[in-house]
Scaffold this motif. Structure first.
Motif, short mmCIF file in Angstrom:
data_model
loop_
_atom_site.label_atom_id
_atom_site.label_comp_id
_atom_site.label_asym_id
_atom_site.label_seq_id
_atom_site.Cartn_x
_atom_site.Cartn_y
_atom_site.Cartn_z
N LYS A 1 0.83 -1.20 0.00
CA LYS A 1 0.00 0.00 0.00
C LYS A 1 0.87 1.26 0.00
N VAL A 2 1.92 1.28 0.83
CA VAL A 2 2.82 2.43 0.91
C VAL A 2 3.49 2.69 -0.44
N VAL A 3 4.05 1.66 -1.03
CA VAL A 3 4.76 1.82 -2.31
C VAL A 3 3.81 2.30 -3.41
N PHE A 4 2.63 1.69 -3.47
CA PHE A 4 1.66 2.07 -4.50
C PHE A 4 1.24 3.52 -4.35
N GLU A 5 0.94 3.95 -3.12
CA GLU A 5 0.47 5.31 -2.89
C GLU A 5 1.58 6.34 -3.12
N MET A 6 2.79 6.02 -2.70
CA MET A 6 3.91 6.95 -2.92
C MET A 6 4.22 7.09 -4.40
N GLN A 7 4.11 5.99 -5.14
CA GLN A 7 4.37 6.04 -6.57
C GLN A 7 3.35 6.91 -7.28
N ASN A 8 2.13 6.97 -6.77
CA ASN A 8 1.12 7.85 -7.34
C ASN A 8 1.45 9.32 -7.10
N VAL A 9 2.10 9.63 -5.98
CA VAL A 9 2.50 11.00 -5.68
C VAL A 9 3.71 11.42 -6.50
N ASN A 10 4.66 10.50 -6.68
CA ASN A 10 5.87 10.78 -7.45
C ASN A 10 6.09 9.65 -8.45
N THR A 11 5.67 9.88 -9.69
CA THR A 11 5.76 8.84 -10.72
C THR A 11 7.16 8.73 -11.31
N ASN A 12 8.05 9.69 -11.00
CA ASN A 12 9.38 9.70 -11.60
C ASN A 12 10.44 9.01 -10.75
N ALA A 13 10.30 9.08 -9.43
CA ALA A 13 11.35 8.58 -8.55
C ALA A 13 11.33 7.05 -8.47
N PHE A 14 12.52 6.49 -8.31
CA PHE A 14 12.63 5.08 -7.96
C PHE A 14 12.38 4.95 -6.47
N ILE A 15 11.50 4.02 -6.08
CA ILE A 15 11.18 3.83 -4.67
C ILE A 15 11.88 2.57 -4.16
N LEU A 16 12.70 2.77 -3.14
CA LEU A 16 13.44 1.66 -2.54
C LEU A 16 12.87 1.38 -1.16
N GLN A 17 12.47 0.14 -0.93
CA GLN A 17 11.98 -0.24 0.40
C GLN A 17 13.20 -0.51 1.29
N THR A 18 13.27 0.19 2.43
CA THR A 18 14.47 0.10 3.26
C THR A 18 14.15 -0.13 4.73
N THR A 19 15.17 -0.59 5.43
CA THR A 19 15.18 -0.70 6.88
C THR A 19 16.46 -0.01 7.36
N ARG B 1 19.13 2.03 4.78
CA ARG B 1 20.24 1.46 4.02
C ARG B 1 19.98 1.58 2.52
N VAL B 2 20.85 2.30 1.82
CA VAL B 2 20.71 2.46 0.38
C VAL B 2 22.06 2.16 -0.28
N PRO B 3 22.09 1.32 -1.32
CA PRO B 3 23.36 1.02 -2.00
C PRO B 3 23.93 2.26 -2.67
N LEU B 4 25.23 2.46 -2.54
CA LEU B 4 25.88 3.63 -3.10
C LEU B 4 25.71 3.71 -4.62
N ASN B 5 25.72 2.56 -5.29
CA ASN B 5 25.60 2.60 -6.77
C ASN B 5 24.25 3.13 -7.22
N LEU B 6 23.23 3.00 -6.37
CA LEU B 6 21.91 3.56 -6.70
C LEU B 6 21.96 5.09 -6.62
N LEU B 7 22.67 5.61 -5.63
CA LEU B 7 22.83 7.05 -5.53
C LEU B 7 23.64 7.60 -6.71
N GLU B 8 24.66 6.88 -7.09
CA GLU B 8 25.57 7.36 -8.14
C GLU B 8 24.89 7.43 -9.50
N LYS B 9 23.80 6.69 -9.67
CA LYS B 9 23.07 6.72 -10.95
C LYS B 9 22.19 7.97 -11.10
N LEU B 10 21.98 8.69 -9.99
CA LEU B 10 21.14 9.88 -10.05
C LEU B 10 21.83 10.99 -10.82
N GLN B 11 21.03 11.87 -11.42
CA GLN B 11 21.56 13.05 -12.10
C GLN B 11 20.47 14.10 -12.20
#
Length: 300
Positions: free
Chosen positions: A167-185, A188-198
């Motif tokens: 439910k959280v992922v679906f609703e957040m994706q409706n608010v922001n259709t452009n961002a990649f949504i990563l489910q985290t605890t 924790r986010v992999p550095l290579n995912l950050l490095e792909k941003l521009q």
């Protein structure tokens, strides 16, 4: 150029946990991080999480956006002049609007030295499910932080059931259709995912007025060099022609008959001019959506 990340999210969402883990990953890769940390109180509680060998600038009792913008510029200039680093991480307060925080990072004086990789918003997933209980102002800011993110961390997923997680992922994706949504605890986010941003519009060496995005991200920035002088009326007429998806502009505009380029500020339809008493570079920074498609005044 120095890569810059803006970490956004409400107090308690997990920003500092993400920060410390990203610093660890950068060091393991042999990169030198620097941090600007913005806290609303008088005591630097969160900054204690940053190790002593990491260059750190603190802003206490103030928001990085709005009135704190000049302080942020000064902190960045100080880091660029005095510290050796590869990556700058700016952790904003929970009260910072993403567009205003991005605006605070940019100054025409050093924009060419910075590569804004993107806004990373950490959202407390339980907080999201309970958002209807928030005041309208807080709920609006929470939604804005999510809507303008380039990378969105749906954090504290371990506290939710599988149905709630979906439910959280679906609703957040409706608010922001452009961002990649990563489910985290624990953020924790992999550095290579950050490095792909521009998020910065990359300026062509052939023509400083043309730009293209490194990817299809919606909120981006563009540095524009103004090659001729204008009257204030001409410039404001161009500003009025811009779409409402241009949120911020600031810089120094050469005005016919005026010795030095004037300091120019634009925010949500409002224009401000101020005299400048020294010769500043004739450049402005534009922040908004699809900035690469904007026809710049004076372009043929």
């Amino acid at each position: 150029m120095k890569d810059v990340y803006l970490f956004s999210g409400f107090l308690g969402s997990g920003k500092t946990s993400m920060l410390t883990d990203v610093i660890r990953q950068l060091k393991e890769k042999g990169l030198k991080p620097a941090v600007i940390m913005n806290e609303l109180g008088k005591l630097p509680f969160d900054s204690q999480a940053v190790e002593e060998d990491v260059p750190l600038k603190e802003m206490l009792e103030g928001c990085i956006c709005c009135s704190g913008s000049e302080k942020t510029e000064a902190q960045i200039q100080s880091l660029l002049a005095d510290s050796q680093f590869d990556v700058l991480i700016i952790e904003t307060t929970g009260a910072a609007h993403p567009v205003e925080a991005l605006d605070a990072v940019y100054s025409p004086l050093f924009a060419e030295q910075l590569n804004i990789k993107g806004i990373v918003t950490v959202a407390d997933s339980r907080f999201w499910l309970d958002r209807e209980s928030l005041t309208p102002q807080v709920r609006s800011l929470f939604l804005e932080q999510i809507r303008h993110a380039h990378l969105l961390l749906a954090n504290k997923m371990d506290l939710l059931t599988e149905v709630e997680q979906a439910k959280v992922v679906f609703e957040m994706q409706n608010v922001n259709t452009n961002a990649f949504i990563l489910q985290t605890t624990n953020g924790r986010v992999p550095l290579n995912l950050l490095e792909k941003l521009q998020a910065s519009a990359q300026i062509s060496k052939r023509d400083i007025n043309s730009a293209k995005l490194g990817s299809h991200l919606h909120l981006s920035s563009r540095l524009i060099e103004l090659k001729s002088s204008f009257s204030q009326e001409q410039f404001e007429q161009w500003v009025r022609s811009l779409p409402n998806t241009i949120y911020r502009m600031k810089g120094y505009v050469p005005i016919a008959g005026v010795k030095n380029p004037m300091l120019f500020q634009y925010a949500y339809g409002l224009v401000q001019w101020m005299p400048e008493y020294i010769q500043m570079p004739s450049k402005i920074v534009m922040i908004g959506e699809n900035v690469e498609n904007i026809a710049v005044i004076g372009e043929e």
